[in-house]
Structure formats: C-alpha cells, structure tokens
Scaffold this motif. Structure first.
Motif, PDB file in Angstrom:
ATOM      1  N   GLY A  52      45.877  46.120  48.021  1.00 53.67           N
ATOM      2  CA  GLY A  52      44.621  45.709  48.649  1.00 53.67           C
ATOM      3  C   GLY A  52      43.590  45.189  47.668  1.00 53.67           C
ATOM      4  O   GLY A  52      43.872  44.309  46.858  1.00 53.67           O
ATOM      5  N   GLU A  53      42.388  45.756  47.745  1.00 55.15           N
ATOM      6  CA  GLU A  53      41.282  45.299  46.907  1.00 55.15           C
ATOM      7  C   GLU A  53      41.554  45.498  45.423  1.00 55.15           C
ATOM      8  O   GLU A  53      41.134  44.689  44.595  1.00 55.15           O
ATOM      9  CB  GLU A  53      39.990  46.005  47.312  1.00 55.15           C
ATOM     10  CG  GLU A  53      39.479  45.595  48.677  1.00 55.15           C
ATOM     11  CD  GLU A  53      38.227  46.348  49.082  1.00 55.15           C
ATOM     12  OE1 GLU A  53      37.605  47.001  48.223  1.00 55.15           O
ATOM     13  OE2 GLU A  53      37.867  46.286  50.264  1.00 55.15           O
ATOM     14  N   LYS A  54      42.258  46.562  45.073  1.00 53.82           N
ATOM     15  CA  LYS A  54      42.590  46.786  43.660  1.00 53.82           C
ATOM     16  C   LYS A  54      43.515  45.690  43.140  1.00 53.82           C
ATOM     17  O   LYS A  54      43.374  45.231  42.015  1.00 53.82           O
ATOM     18  CB  LYS A  54      43.231  48.153  43.458  1.00 53.82           C
ATOM     19  CG  LYS A  54      42.257  49.301  43.531  1.00 53.82           C
ATOM     20  CD  LYS A  54      42.939  50.604  43.199  1.00 53.82           C
ATOM     21  CE  LYS A  54      41.963  51.761  43.239  1.00 53.82           C
ATOM     22  NZ  LYS A  54      42.588  53.036  42.908  1.00 53.82           N
ATOM     23  N   ALA A  55      44.465  45.260  43.966  1.00 62.98           N
ATOM     24  CA  ALA A  55      45.380  44.183  43.570  1.00 62.98           C
ATOM     25  C   ALA A  55      44.614  42.876  43.410  1.00 62.98           C
ATOM     26  O   ALA A  55      44.832  42.130  42.448  1.00 62.98           O
ATOM     27  CB  ALA A  55      46.501  44.025  44.596  1.00 62.98           C
ATOM     28  N   ARG A  60      42.318  38.698  39.796  1.00 64.90           N
ATOM     29  CA  ARG A  60      41.132  37.953  39.334  1.00 64.90           C
ATOM     30  C   ARG A  60      40.867  38.201  37.852  1.00 64.90           C
ATOM     31  O   ARG A  60      40.569  37.280  37.089  1.00 64.90           O
ATOM     32  CB  ARG A  60      39.912  38.336  40.158  1.00 64.90           C
ATOM     33  CG  ARG A  60      39.915  37.725  41.511  1.00 64.90           C
ATOM     34  CD  ARG A  60      38.620  38.019  42.246  1.00 64.90           C
ATOM     35  NE  ARG A  60      38.662  37.380  43.554  1.00 64.90           N
ATOM     36  CZ  ARG A  60      38.216  37.937  44.654  1.00 64.90           C
ATOM     37  NH1 ARG A  60      37.656  39.133  44.615  1.00 64.90           N
ATOM     38  NH2 ARG A  60      38.302  37.311  45.797  1.00 64.90           N
ATOM     39  N   ASN A  61      40.963  39.458  37.422  1.00 70.29           N
ATOM     40  CA  ASN A  61      40.761  39.799  36.017  1.00 70.29           C
ATOM     41  C   ASN A  61      41.817  39.143  35.133  1.00 70.29           C
ATOM     42  O   ASN A  61      41.509  38.640  34.055  1.00 70.29           O
ATOM     43  CB  ASN A  61      40.782  41.315  35.842  1.00 70.29           C
ATOM     44  CG  ASN A  61      40.495  41.713  34.414  1.00 70.29           C
ATOM     45  OD1 ASN A  61      39.445  41.386  33.876  1.00 70.29           O
ATOM     46  ND2 ASN A  61      41.440  42.399  33.797  1.00 70.29           N
ATOM     47  N   GLU A  62      43.062  39.136  35.593  1.00 71.53           N
ATOM     48  CA  GLU A  62      44.135  38.533  34.808  1.00 71.53           C
ATOM     49  C   GLU A  62      43.954  37.023  34.678  1.00 71.53           C
ATOM     50  O   GLU A  62      44.264  36.448  33.640  1.00 71.53           O
ATOM     51  CB  GLU A  62      45.503  38.844  35.424  1.00 71.53           C
ATOM     52  CG  GLU A  62      45.929  40.284  35.224  1.00 71.53           C
ATOM     53  CD  GLU A  62      46.045  40.653  33.748  1.00 71.53           C
ATOM     54  OE1 GLU A  62      47.045  40.275  33.112  1.00 71.53           O
ATOM     55  OE2 GLU A  62      45.137  41.328  33.247  1.00 71.53           O
ATOM     56  N   LEU A  63      43.426  36.372  35.702  1.00 67.54           N
ATOM     57  CA  LEU A  63      43.167  34.938  35.623  1.00 67.54           C
ATOM     58  C   LEU A  63      42.111  34.642  34.558  1.00 67.54           C
ATOM     59  O   LEU A  63      42.271  33.735  33.748  1.00 67.54           O
ATOM     60  CB  LEU A  63      42.732  34.390  36.977  1.00 67.54           C
ATOM     61  CG  LEU A  63      42.453  32.886  37.024  1.00 67.54           C
ATOM     62  CD1 LEU A  63      43.663  32.080  36.563  1.00 67.54           C
ATOM     63  CD2 LEU A  63      42.022  32.469  38.414  1.00 67.54           C
TER      64      LEU A  63
END
Length: 116
Positions: A52-55, A60-63
């Motif tokens: 969900g939101e954690k994924a 987003r952080n990895e991008l």
C-alpha cells in the motif's frame, strides 16, 4: 548487459525464463517473468514486504535515489554533460543505464543495489 538481482524471498528456483529480455513495461505474468521460486519461508518473509502506502513511498524514494545516482555518475564520467542530464525535470528514459559506460553499470549494481 547482465545484472545480479537478489530475490525478495528465500527458496528453491524451479524455473528460469530463458526468453525474457526485458523487465520494464512488459507482461510480467505471462511472458516477461524472470524465475519461478518455491518459497521456503513465505509466511515470515512476507511480513517484511512493503504494501500500500509504504510501497508507494518506497518507490518514490527509490526514484529520487536513482536520479541522484545517475547525476553523480554522469558528473564522474562525463563532467561536460553532467549538468544537462536531468534538465528536463528528471524524467528517466527506458533502459537508462544501457547507453552509459560499463563502469556506471557496475557502480549501479555494487553501490545502488548494495550487492558488493
């Protein structure tokens, strides 16, 4: 180019997809899967997965982390173009690493994916 990937689950590899040549934008459920795994510790390992939101936050952080990685690598290997790499706002093209020097690919595997 080849890349070593670590499986998110432990287990036994049952099958490899010898015909897969892409893991982006394809059909991961029918023809573009990488391998079939019989998990050995599924119920415990699934507890560590992001859902969900954690994924969404993780992706987003990895991008952002990937864009930063590309910028640093370009500054190291091609200083004259390093300032224009993400001038369009930072959109990443498909197979972004494929045209970069082999050393960048190796740094991606060893530094970005932390496989060393």
């Amino acid at each position: 180019k080849r890349l070593r990937l670590q499986s998110p689950v432990s287990g036994t590899i049952l099958n490899f997809n010898a015909t897969c040549n892409s893991i982006s934008g394809g059909d991961p459920y029918e023809k573009d899967w990488l391998c079939e795994i019989q998990p050995s510790n599924w119920t415990e390992e699934i507890q560590t997965f992001y859902l969900g939101e954690k994924a969404t936050a993780f992706v987003r952080n990895e991008l952002v982390r990937f864009k930063d990685f590309i910028s640093r690598q370009m500054a190291s290997f091609s200083p004259e173009t390093s300032m224009v790499v993400l001038q369009d706002g930072g959109e990443i093209s498909d197979q972004a690493l494929s045209t970069l020097p082999q050393a960048v690919w190796e740094n991606f595997e060893n530094e970005f994916l932390n496989l060393s």
